[in-house]
Scaffold this motif. Structure first.
Motif, PDB file in Angstrom:
ATOM      1  N   HIS A  24       0.605  -0.853   0.276  1.00 23.77           N
ATOM      2  CA  HIS A  24      -0.206   0.152   0.058  1.00 23.77           C
ATOM      3  C   HIS A  24       0.601   1.600  -0.525  1.00 23.77           C
ATOM      4  O   HIS A  24       0.157   2.844  -0.393  1.00 23.77           O
ATOM      5  N   PHE A  25       1.729   1.501   0.615  1.00 22.55           N
ATOM      6  CA  PHE A  25       2.892   2.298   1.031  1.00 22.55           C
ATOM      7  C   PHE A  25       3.588   2.406  -0.438  1.00 22.55           C
ATOM      8  O   PHE A  25       3.520   3.548  -1.162  1.00 22.55           O
ATOM      9  N   LEU A  26       3.838   1.892  -1.299  1.00 22.46           N
ATOM     10  CA  LEU A  26       4.697   1.575  -2.377  1.00 22.46           C
ATOM     11  C   LEU A  26       3.308   2.177  -3.061  1.00 22.46           C
ATOM     12  O   LEU A  26       3.791   2.728  -4.302  1.00 22.46           O
ATOM     13  N   GLN A  27       1.858   1.321  -3.341  1.00 19.33           N
ATOM     14  CA  GLN A  27       1.118   2.104  -4.218  1.00 19.33           C
ATOM     15  C   GLN A  27       0.997   3.438  -4.342  1.00 19.33           C
ATOM     16  O   GLN A  27       1.370   4.329  -4.927  1.00 19.33           O
ATOM     17  N   PHE A  28       1.216   4.117  -2.860  1.00 19.15           N
ATOM     18  CA  PHE A  28       0.811   6.155  -2.570  1.00 19.15           C
ATOM     19  C   PHE A  28       2.235   6.325  -3.166  1.00 19.15           C
ATOM     20  O   PHE A  28       2.461   7.334  -3.714  1.00 19.15           O
ATOM     21  N   THR A  29       3.337   5.425  -3.060  1.00 23.08           N
ATOM     22  CA  THR A  29       4.474   6.125  -3.336  1.00 23.08           C
ATOM     23  C   THR A  29       3.869   6.337  -5.030  1.00 23.08           C
ATOM     24  O   THR A  29       4.932   7.466  -6.216  1.00 23.08           O
ATOM     25  N   ARG A  30       3.757   5.363  -5.911  1.00 14.16           N
ATOM     26  CA  ARG A  30       3.708   4.953  -7.112  1.00 14.16           C
ATOM     27  C   ARG A  30       3.230   6.170  -7.944  1.00 14.16           C
ATOM     28  O   ARG A  30       2.911   7.373  -8.307  1.00 14.16           O
ATOM     29  N   ASP A  31       1.586   6.904  -6.835  1.00 20.57           N
ATOM     30  CA  ASP A  31       0.543   7.438  -6.794  1.00 20.57           C
ATOM     31  C   ASP A  31       0.664   8.969  -6.809  1.00 20.57           C
ATOM     32  O   ASP A  31       0.156   9.511  -7.694  1.00 20.57           O
ATOM     33  N   GLU A  32       1.755   9.428  -5.809  1.00 25.64           N
ATOM     34  CA  GLU A  32       2.135  10.690  -5.563  1.00 25.64           C
ATOM     35  C   GLU A  32       3.851  10.863  -6.507  1.00 25.64           C
ATOM     36  O   GLU A  32       4.063  11.774  -6.077  1.00 25.64           O
ATOM     37  N   ASN A  33       3.468   9.981  -7.304  1.00 30.42           N
ATOM     38  CA  ASN A  33       5.258  10.006  -8.113  1.00 30.42           C
ATOM     39  C   ASN A  33       6.507  10.697  -6.787  1.00 30.42           C
ATOM     40  O   ASN A  33       7.557  11.508  -7.006  1.00 30.42           O
ATOM     41  N   ILE A  34       6.784   9.894  -6.240  1.00 26.98           N
ATOM     42  CA  ILE A  34       7.667  10.018  -5.440  1.00 26.98           C
ATOM     43  C   ILE A  34       8.444   8.586  -4.931  1.00 26.98           C
ATOM     44  O   ILE A  34       8.218   7.454  -5.180  1.00 26.98           O
ATOM     45  N   PRO A  35       9.628   8.793  -5.738  1.00 23.46           N
ATOM     46  CA  PRO A  35      10.981   8.118  -5.494  1.00 23.46           C
ATOM     47  C   PRO A  35      10.689   7.966  -3.940  1.00 23.46           C
ATOM     48  O   PRO A  35      10.603   7.927  -2.928  1.00 23.46           O
ATOM     49  N   VAL A  36      11.087   6.382  -3.626  1.00 22.62           N
ATOM     50  CA  VAL A  36      11.053   5.807  -2.579  1.00 22.62           C
ATOM     51  C   VAL A  36      12.514   4.820  -2.525  1.00 22.62           C
ATOM     52  O   VAL A  36      13.254   4.203  -3.566  1.00 22.62           O
ATOM     53  N   VAL A  37      13.124   4.520  -1.593  1.00 21.52           N
ATOM     54  CA  VAL A  37      14.662   4.245  -1.471  1.00 21.52           C
ATOM     55  C   VAL A  37      14.134   3.046   0.168  1.00 21.52           C
ATOM     56  O   VAL A  37      13.587   3.384   0.901  1.00 21.52           O
ATOM     57  N   GLN A  38      14.256   1.650  -1.013  1.00 21.53           N
ATOM     58  CA  GLN A  38      14.443   0.864   0.353  1.00 21.53           C
ATOM     59  C   GLN A  38      14.923  -0.512   1.214  1.00 21.53           C
ATOM     60  O   GLN A  38      16.156  -0.714   0.138  1.00 21.53           O
ATOM     61  N   ILE A  39      15.556   0.293   2.186  1.00 24.40           N
ATOM     62  CA  ILE A  39      16.449  -0.773   2.807  1.00 24.40           C
ATOM     63  C   ILE A  39      15.767  -2.002   3.603  1.00 24.40           C
ATOM     64  O   ILE A  39      15.077  -1.354   4.682  1.00 24.40           O
ATOM     65  N   SER A  59       1.178   7.406  13.235  1.00 22.89           N
ATOM     66  CA  SER A  59       0.683   5.848  13.495  1.00 22.89           C
ATOM     67  C   SER A  59      -0.412   5.715  13.233  1.00 22.89           C
ATOM     68  O   SER A  59      -1.826   6.604  13.764  1.00 22.89           O
ATOM     69  N   MET A  60      -0.500   4.553  11.925  1.00 22.96           N
ATOM     70  CA  MET A  60      -1.845   3.866  11.319  1.00 22.96           C
ATOM     71  C   MET A  60      -2.548   2.759  11.854  1.00 22.96           C
ATOM     72  O   MET A  60      -1.687   2.200  11.579  1.00 22.96           O
ATOM     73  N   HIS A  61      -3.815   2.182  12.440  1.00 22.40           N
ATOM     74  CA  HIS A  61      -3.681   0.750  12.343  1.00 22.40           C
ATOM     75  C   HIS A  61      -4.534   1.286  10.643  1.00 22.40           C
ATOM     76  O   HIS A  61      -5.523   1.261  11.109  1.00 22.40           O
ATOM     77  N   MET A  62      -3.868  -0.396  10.049  1.00 22.58           N
ATOM     78  CA  MET A  62      -4.514  -0.434   8.740  1.00 22.58           C
ATOM     79  C   MET A  62      -5.490  -1.176   9.071  1.00 22.58           C
ATOM     80  O   MET A  62      -6.018  -2.486   9.462  1.00 22.58           O
ATOM     81  N   TYR A  63      -7.257  -0.527   8.621  1.00 22.41           N
ATOM     82  CA  TYR A  63      -7.981  -1.856   8.864  1.00 22.41           C
ATOM     83  C   TYR A  63      -8.917  -1.067   7.616  1.00 22.41           C
ATOM     84  O   TYR A  63      -8.411  -0.226   6.924  1.00 22.41           O
ATOM     85  N   GLY A  64      -9.549  -1.565   7.128  1.00 20.54           N
ATOM     86  CA  GLY A  64     -10.816  -1.217   6.479  1.00 20.54           C
ATOM     87  C   GLY A  64     -10.629  -2.060   5.061  1.00 20.54           C
ATOM     88  O   GLY A  64      -9.967  -2.825   4.570  1.00 20.54           O
ATOM     89  N   SER A  65     -11.013  -1.419   3.727  1.00 14.48           N
ATOM     90  CA  SER A  65     -11.051  -1.623   2.203  1.00 14.48           C
ATOM     91  C   SER A  65      -9.454  -1.174   1.358  1.00 14.48           C
ATOM     92  O   SER A  65      -8.843  -0.439   2.579  1.00 14.48           O
ATOM     93  N   ASP A  66      -9.339  -1.052   0.519  1.00 10.29           N
ATOM     94  CA  ASP A  66      -7.704  -0.838   0.062  1.00 10.29           C
ATOM     95  C   ASP A  66      -7.813   0.179   0.054  1.00 10.29           C
ATOM     96  O   ASP A  66      -6.963   1.008   0.612  1.00 10.29           O
ATOM     97  N   GLU A  67      -9.259   0.829  -0.162  1.00  8.62           N
ATOM     98  CA  GLU A  67      -9.145   2.384  -0.165  1.00  8.62           C
ATOM     99  C   GLU A  67      -8.882   3.386   0.957  1.00  8.62           C
ATOM    100  O   GLU A  67      -8.097   3.965   0.923  1.00  8.62           O
ATOM    101  N   ASP A  68      -9.416   2.437   1.957  1.00 12.56           N
ATOM    102  CA  ASP A  68      -9.247   2.890   3.130  1.00 12.56           C
ATOM    103  C   ASP A  68      -8.144   3.568   3.496  1.00 12.56           C
ATOM    104  O   ASP A  68      -7.631   4.115   4.181  1.00 12.56           O
ATOM    105  N   LYS A  69      -7.077   2.001   3.111  1.00  7.49           N
ATOM    106  CA  LYS A  69      -5.599   1.715   3.977  1.00  7.49           C
ATOM    107  C   LYS A  69      -4.971   2.631   3.103  1.00  7.49           C
ATOM    108  O   LYS A  69      -4.449   2.987   3.356  1.00  7.49           O
ATOM    109  N   GLN A  70      -4.782   2.851   1.751  1.00  2.32           N
ATOM    110  CA  GLN A  70      -5.127   3.899   1.529  1.00  2.32           C
ATOM    111  C   GLN A  70      -4.594   5.401   1.714  1.00  2.32           C
ATOM    112  O   GLN A  70      -3.931   6.267   1.513  1.00  2.32           O
ATOM    113  N   GLU A  71      -5.854   5.668   2.176  1.00  2.00           N
ATOM    114  CA  GLU A  71      -6.346   6.915   2.555  1.00  2.00           C
ATOM    115  C   GLU A  71      -5.039   7.091   4.394  1.00  2.00           C
ATOM    116  O   GLU A  71      -4.795   7.717   4.045  1.00  2.00           O
TER     117      GLU A  71
END
Length: 145
Positions: free
Chosen positions: A10-25, A107-119
């Motif tokens: 979901h986070f990686l999808q967010f970065t793609r949607d917002e066109n934000i480069p991400v570095v994974q460690i 911090s956010m507890h992740m619940y609900g639909s995929d759209e809810d989690k993206q939000e």
């Protein structure tokens, strides 16, 4: 069985949607990978770090403000941060008591639909970015006063 997206997905999808480069460690198996992005605001440019805790269904995001609070000012700055935190519905200001590093964290507890989690992820990232941008100048002034 339907494949559920992970919090990391979901986070990686967010970065793609917002066109934000991400570095994974990559970390060991007991600690989530650090996912780094650059936060650019009106008053600065900071490192944003996402930590997806899959088992706990918890997404943690923080922004390292790049400011180190010296020992002699940590109590004063800690009090200021606590007062500021009452203004925020989500997230807040924190300081590592050992190093004096100032961060914003949400911090956010992740619940609900995929759209809810993206939000929820969007809300965590932009909340931290906004808090960093709105408080950076005032924190700098407190450090030099």
């Amino acid at each position: 069985m339907v494949n559920e997206m992970t919090i990391k997905d979901h986070f990686l999808q967010f970065t793609r949607d917002e066109n934000i480069p991400v570095v994974q460690i990559e970390r060991d198996m007991d600690v989530p990978d650090d996912l780094h992005i650059v936060i650019i605001g009106e008053h600065g440019r900071w490192d944003g770090i996402a930590l997806p805790f899959e088992e706990e269904k918890l997404f943690v995001f923080y922004v390292n403000m790049g400011l180190l609070v010296p020992d002699g000012k940590r109590e004063k700055i800690s009090d200021w941060m606590m007062k500021k935190d009452f203004l925020y519905q989500y997230g807040g200001l924190y300081m590592d008591t050992k190093t004096g590093t100032a961060i914003t964290r949400c911090s956010m507890h992740m619940y609900g639909s995929d759209e809810d989690k993206q939000e929820l992820i969007r809300k965590a990232v932009y909340t931290c970015a906004t808090i960093a941008d709105q408080t950076y100048g005032e924190l700098q002034e407190l450090l030099v006063s």
